[in-house]
Enzyme design. Structure first.
Site, mmCIF file in Angstrom:
data_model
loop_
_atom_site.group_PDB
_atom_site.id
_atom_site.type_symbol
_atom_site.label_atom_id
_atom_site.label_comp_id
_atom_site.label_asym_id
_atom_site.label_seq_id
_atom_site.Cartn_x
_atom_site.Cartn_y
_atom_site.Cartn_z
ATOM 1 N N LYS A 153 -27.857 3.852 -34.999
ATOM 2 C CA LYS A 153 -28.856 2.774 -35.098
ATOM 3 C C LYS A 153 -29.090 2.461 -36.576
ATOM 4 O O LYS A 153 -29.491 3.327 -37.347
ATOM 5 C CB LYS A 153 -30.162 3.204 -34.425
ATOM 6 N N ASP A 209 -38.027 -1.653 -39.538
ATOM 7 C CA ASP A 209 -38.553 -1.995 -38.217
ATOM 8 C C ASP A 209 -40.044 -2.300 -38.313
ATOM 9 O O ASP A 209 -40.877 -1.400 -38.333
ATOM 10 C CB ASP A 209 -38.304 -0.819 -37.252
ATOM 11 N N LYS A 249 -46.012 -3.631 -35.344
ATOM 12 C CA LYS A 249 -46.568 -2.282 -35.452
ATOM 13 C C LYS A 249 -47.860 -2.305 -36.264
ATOM 14 O O LYS A 249 -48.034 -3.179 -37.126
ATOM 15 C CB LYS A 249 -45.557 -1.366 -36.174
ATOM 16 N N ASP A 294 -35.558 3.838 -40.262
ATOM 17 C CA ASP A 294 -35.074 3.515 -38.921
ATOM 18 C C ASP A 294 -33.557 3.277 -38.880
ATOM 19 O O ASP A 294 -33.003 2.937 -37.844
ATOM 20 C CB ASP A 294 -35.841 2.297 -38.371
ATOM 21 N N ASP A 317 -40.568 -4.452 -30.120
ATOM 22 C CA ASP A 317 -40.493 -3.209 -30.890
ATOM 23 C C ASP A 317 -39.517 -2.202 -30.269
ATOM 24 O O ASP A 317 -39.181 -1.200 -30.887
ATOM 25 C CB ASP A 317 -41.897 -2.592 -31.013
ATOM 26 N N GLU A 361 -36.413 -2.349 -30.112
ATOM 27 C CA GLU A 361 -35.243 -3.088 -30.596
ATOM 28 C C GLU A 361 -34.000 -2.218 -30.744
ATOM 29 O O GLU A 361 -32.876 -2.713 -30.681
ATOM 30 C CB GLU A 361 -35.572 -3.747 -31.950
ATOM 31 N N ARG A 403 -32.629 0.008 -28.781
ATOM 32 C CA ARG A 403 -31.776 0.007 -27.587
ATOM 33 C C ARG A 403 -31.029 -1.320 -27.457
ATOM 34 O O ARG A 403 -29.938 -1.364 -26.877
ATOM 35 C CB ARG A 403 -32.625 0.319 -26.350
HETATM 36 N N1 BES Z 1 -38.089 2.977 -34.535
HETATM 37 C C1 BES Z 1 -39.030 3.063 -33.492
HETATM 38 C C2 BES Z 1 -39.220 4.493 -33.000
HETATM 39 C C3 BES Z 1 -40.082 5.392 -33.859
HETATM 40 C C4 BES Z 1 -41.444 5.209 -33.920
HETATM 41 C C5 BES Z 1 -39.508 6.436 -34.524
HETATM 42 C C6 BES Z 1 -42.221 6.072 -34.669
HETATM 43 C C7 BES Z 1 -40.288 7.303 -35.272
HETATM 44 C C8 BES Z 1 -41.642 7.114 -35.348
HETATM 45 C C9 BES Z 1 -38.578 2.231 -32.295
HETATM 46 O O1 BES Z 1 -37.903 1.068 -32.598
HETATM 47 C C10 BES Z 1 -39.814 1.830 -31.564
HETATM 48 O O2 BES Z 1 -40.584 1.107 -32.110
HETATM 49 N N2 BES Z 1 -39.961 2.322 -30.334
HETATM 50 C C11 BES Z 1 -41.120 2.034 -29.553
HETATM 51 C C12 BES Z 1 -40.677 1.807 -28.146
HETATM 52 C C13 BES Z 1 -41.764 1.250 -27.249
HETATM 53 C C14 BES Z 1 -42.114 -0.155 -27.650
HETATM 54 C C15 BES Z 1 -41.289 1.288 -25.827
HETATM 55 C C16 BES Z 1 -42.061 3.226 -29.665
HETATM 56 O O3 BES Z 1 -41.595 4.368 -29.667
HETATM 57 O O4 BES Z 1 -43.266 3.003 -29.778
HETATM 58 ZN ZN ZN Z 2 -36.873 1.080 -34.365
HETATM 59 MN MN MN Z 3 -39.203 -0.571 -32.946
#
Ligand code: BES
Ligand code: ZN
Ligand code: MN
Length: 490
Positions: A258, A263, A270, A281, A340, A342, A344
């Site tokens: 990834k 992000d 966020k 990220d 968010d 993104e 996947r």
């Molecule tokens: N890059 C983030 C995941 C992340 C968040 C890694 C905090 C480390 C710390 C990912 O893109 C993301 O935002 N995932 C969301 C998914 C949700 C919207 C289903 C998450 O984990 O909040």
């Molecule tokens: Zn992310």
């Molecule tokens: Mn995200």
């Protein structure tokens, strides 16, 4: 940094030619494999209460009568495991930090026969100790002077130690590259700059590199990846790297990383707190570059492909909106309920692209979910795969590299959360089990593959005072790929 080994007798330890001598004391008794001048110094330190034989303790002694090296430090390991020895080495190296020595000799007293794992621990502890981020910090302290670590050993242990140092040295190079790239701020590591790092790596390690721009990505039909990229002024890049270490007909290992260089969450933006950490990220992408670096340095007999979809996730007038439906490279459509989620979206197109390499195995590595951090914390990466033998091989590689992971479920029941009334699937499910539904989303694109997913959201970087990239899971991946090169089937 240079890592060497040197066969030595017990008396030779005291007369070794080095700027500093770090003695790791294994166990809670004064080890018998300690030359007399060091026994004397140790007993005095114990008596004075300056040191105790408890794992994690360490002491700097300076020069000692009867020891040629002008600086001596002790560090205590709780037991002879590579893990305990590495922890002791880190403590001992911290004692020596900032001192003048260039050449360090290390003696593991009481560890018994030295293994590859011990030697690798010496290398990786050394690499971790000297790395310092400097790229955008002119005021950073001067780089460490430590340039060589020599592991003292017996003749009988020479072969194992030599190979362990070689592998450790390759992992250090890979981890250091991954840390450096991941640490760079979002404005110093754009998708374009990430692709330049890949091309630079290809030049130095004689890999093949191909970088696709927006037009070519459109032509391929990567609609999910492009939906994430469309909100940013920075153009996306799709990076393809190949290391050909085996015959052309040998099916490759494919690593997919990834590469979200920042992000924000997009329109599903966020909160501000700690959003800076979303520069990490692209930790999955960095670990793919680091692993290619390590495997190429080992000249492993394996074919290895690295795929990196790289873009920013930004809100803008052109950004993808909640409810938008896009068509992935696989032909299936996705309703983007949360912009968010993104990672996947860019990975599903890269996984579909991976099919064209007819790979023996595909592993994706991603800072994918906050839910994985809640589930496993910061010690183990999340491992998701329906293939038991592959799960075992990856878990074993993680343990051997001291870069552990933990298997999580991928039962069909979890998949139901991804149903959509407007597309073949939604990109998110409910909050509960969020790391698993993210894996289930990816799994839908892997029917033709032997696939595993590593969620490194909790392990790719550290927050707080020690904020910075860890270079994980380069160690795990390097061990796994080297095992493949040696004929492993899983
Ligand atoms: N890059 C983030 C995941 C992340 C968040 C890694 C905090 C480390 C710390 C990912 O893109 C993301 O935002 N995932 C969301 C998914 C949700 C919207 C289903 C998450 O984990 O909040
Ligand atoms: Zn992310
Ligand atoms: Mn995200």
């Amino acid at each position: 940094m240079d890592f060497r080994h040197q066969p030595t007798t017990l008396a030779g330890v005291a007369s070794v030619n080095a700027d500093a001598l770090l003695v790791v004391l294994v166990g809670s008794k004064v080890p018998s494999e300690l030359p007399p001048p060091l026994v004397k110094a140790l007993q005095a330190a114990l008596k004075q209460g300056d040191l105790a034989l408890d794992g994690g303790r360490s002491l700097y002694l300076g020069s000692l009568p009867g020891v040629k090296a002008p600086r001596v430090a002790f560090a205590v390991a709780a037991d002879a495991s590579a893990r305990a020895v590495k922890a002791a080495l880190s403590q001992g190296l911290a004692q020596l930090k900032g001192l003048g020595g260039r050449q360090l000799a290390v003696w593991l007293a009481g560890a018994g026969a030295l293994t590859e794992a011990h030697a690798e621990a010496v290398a990786t502890a050394g690499g971790d100790a000297v790395y310092l981020y400097r790229h955008t910090k002119p005021s950073a302290p001067a780089a460490s002077k430590l340039a060589r670590i020599t592991l003292l050993c017996t003749r009988a242990d020479e072969a194992a130690v030599s190979y362990g140092l070689k592998r450790g040295s390759a992992i250090v190079a890979g981890v250091t590259l991954a840390r450096e790239i991941a640490n760079r701020p979002g404005n110093h590591c754009t998708p374009t700059q990430l692709a330049e790092h890949a091309q630079e790596l290809a030049r130095t390690m004689k890999l093949k590199a191909e970088v696709l721009g927006r037009k070519e990505i459109e032509k391929l039909g990567m609609g999910a990846f492009l939906a994430v990229a469309q909100g940013s002024e920075e153009p996306p890049r799709f990076i393809v790297l190949r290391y050909d270490g085996a015959a052309a007909h040998d099916a490759p290992v494919v690593l997919v990383g990834k590469g979200i260089t920042f992000d924000t969450g997009g329109i599903s933006i966020k909160p501000a707190a700690e959003m800076d950490e979303m520069k990490f990220d692209m930790g999955g992408a960095a670990s793919v570059l680091g692993t290619l670096r390590a495997v190429a340095q080992m000249k492993a007999r394996v074919n290895l492909v690295g795929l990196i979809p790289a873009c920013e996730n930004m809100p803008s007038g052109r950004a993808v909106k909640p409810g938008d439906v896009v068509r992935s490279l696989s032909g299936r459509t996705v309703e983007i309920l949360n912009t968010d989620a993104e990672g996947r979206l860019i990975l599903c197109d890269a996984l579909a692209y991976a099919e064209r390499f007819k790979p023996r195995v595909v592993i994706d590595i991603a800072t994918l979910t906050g839910a994985c951090v809640i589930a496993l914390g910061h010690h183990r990466s999340g491992l998701f795969t329906p293939h038991d033998a592959l799960a075992e091989a990856l878990a074993r590689a993680g343990d051997a590299a001291l870069d552990p992971c933990w298997r999580m479920p991928v039962d069909a029941e979890y998949d139901e959360a991804l149903k959509s009334n407007f597309a073949d699937m939604a990109n998110v499910g409910p909050r509960a089990g969020g790391a698993i539904t993210a894996a289930m989303f990816l799994k839908r694109f892997t029917d033709k593959l032997r696939w595993a997913h590593l969620d490194i959201a909790g392990t790719a970087w550290k927050s707080g005072a020690q904020k910075g990239a860890t270079g994980r899971p380069v160690g795990l991946l390097t061990h796994y790929v080297l095992a493949q090169a040696e004929g492993g089937s899983a």
